[in-house]
Design a protein around this motif. Structure first.
Motif, short mmCIF file in Angstrom:
data_model
loop_
_atom_site.label_atom_id
_atom_site.label_comp_id
_atom_site.label_asym_id
_atom_site.label_seq_id
_atom_site.Cartn_x
_atom_site.Cartn_y
_atom_site.Cartn_z
N THR A 166 0.49 -1.30 0.18
CA THR A 166 -0.24 -0.24 0.17
C THR A 166 1.29 1.24 -0.27
OG1 THR A 166 -1.50 -1.18 1.42
CG2 THR A 166 -1.48 1.39 1.19
N TRP A 167 0.38 2.15 -0.87
CA TRP A 167 1.26 3.08 -0.68
C TRP A 167 0.81 5.03 -0.19
CZ3 TRP A 167 2.56 6.94 -5.42
CH2 TRP A 167 3.65 8.07 -4.83
N ASN A 168 1.19 5.36 -0.37
CA ASN A 168 -0.12 6.21 0.37
C ASN A 168 0.75 7.69 -0.01
OD1 ASN A 168 2.70 7.16 2.18
ND2 ASN A 168 1.53 6.42 4.11
N GLY A 169 1.71 7.44 -1.12
CA GLY A 169 2.35 8.92 -1.85
C GLY A 169 2.61 9.44 -1.25
N THR A 170 3.53 9.33 -0.02
CA THR A 170 4.62 9.80 0.30
C THR A 170 5.65 8.80 -0.21
OG1 THR A 170 4.87 8.13 2.53
CG2 THR A 170 3.91 10.11 2.67
N ASP A 171 7.24 10.00 0.14
CA ASP A 171 8.98 9.28 -0.45
C ASP A 171 9.37 8.94 1.26
OD1 ASP A 171 9.16 11.03 1.45
OD2 ASP A 171 10.52 12.18 -0.01
N GLU A 172 10.44 8.32 0.78
CA GLU A 172 11.55 7.73 1.82
C GLU A 172 11.44 8.33 3.56
OE1 GLU A 172 12.33 4.84 1.21
OE2 GLU A 172 12.49 4.31 -0.70
N THR A 173 11.32 9.45 2.83
CA THR A 173 11.50 10.46 4.42
C THR A 173 10.08 11.04 4.78
OG1 THR A 173 10.98 12.72 3.37
CG2 THR A 173 13.29 11.38 3.45
N GLY A 174 8.90 10.26 4.28
CA GLY A 174 7.34 10.04 4.91
C GLY A 174 7.18 11.62 4.58
N LYS A 175 7.63 12.71 3.56
CA LYS A 175 6.79 13.47 3.39
C LYS A 175 6.52 13.15 1.95
CE LYS A 175 8.58 17.90 1.23
NZ LYS A 175 9.11 18.60 0.44
N ASP A 176 4.96 13.55 2.02
CA ASP A 176 3.76 14.06 1.06
C ASP A 176 4.87 14.29 -0.37
OD1 ASP A 176 1.52 13.55 2.87
OD2 ASP A 176 1.05 14.75 2.94
#
Length: 229
Positions: A194-204
């Protein structure tokens, strides 16, 4: 010869350009992938992606039962329109006319406005129905399903399967080909990410087109999804 069974397949990893470009032509295609895959049903999916396109009117797929392009026939009359972008572009076409126990060769042709052609391929495949078995499918199939929902907000699910004795890597990229997320060391079997639209750092990340890629020892599949906010 690579063998491709219904529900069990190997995707060709390399593509060889076998046609020459005219010196005075500005037709240019940077091909990233050119693959064959299958799902439940009597069809083959031909897909390809490009990192850059210039002066491309469209694409056409040719098929033959022998490795001879001179007698190959196009799968459709009209061209698949090109995007002519310097970012990644993804294309797909379902061949619904394959028959059981046949060998096929596929070529991809990029055509410009002056009818100049760049030819890629062939990909070769032996297509054979062997019957359906859930346990055998889990051990023998490497596949990347379409993300769902797509377009999506705020998240989407990516289902994939890796055949026995292989490992895989799932990568999410932006339209420039930059890595957004990477999941490594995926084992054989079925997986759902499941991908929630964030990058590796958790940024949207921003709204737009994204690509997701599955790579194993024998497979390299790339698909597209759209994030809408």
């Amino acid at each position: 010869m690579r063998k491709l069974f219904l529900f069990v397949f190997l995707v060709c990893l390399s593509t060889v350009c076998i046609a020459e470009e005219r010196p005075d032509s500005i037709l240019a295609v940077t091909l990233v992938s050119f693959n064959l895959s299958t799902s439940i049903g009597l069809d083959l999916q031909v897909s390809w992606s490009t990192a850059q396109e210039t002066n491309v009117l469209g694409y056409r797929i040719y098929r033959n039962t022998t490795n001879d392009f001179t007698t190959a026939l196009p799968l459709f009359n009209d061209l698949i329109s090109a995007t002519n972008t310097d970012s990644m572009a993804y294309y797909t076409y379902n061949d619904l006319t394959v028959q059981n126990s046949h060998t096929y060769y596929y070529w991809l042709s990029a055509v410009d406005f002056a009818n100049t052609n760049l030819l890629f391929g062939p990909l070769d495949v032996e297509f054979a129905i062997i019957g359906y078995d859930d346990n055998y499918l889990a051990e023998s199939l490497t596949n990347l399903k379409n993300a769902y929902p797509n377009p999506f907000n705020p998240e989407t699910k990516i289902e994939l399967s890796i055949k026995d004795n292989e490992t895989g890597e799932l990568t999410i990229l932006n339209i420039k080909g930059q890595v957004i997320r990477r999941i490594t060391n995926l084992t054989a079997g079925n997986h759902t990410y499941t991908w929630n639209g964030t990058d590796e750092t958790g940024k949207d990340v921003a709204s737009g087109i994204y690509y997701y890629s599955l790579k194993t020892q024998t497979t390299d599949i790339l698909k597209k999804m759209v994030l809408i906010k």
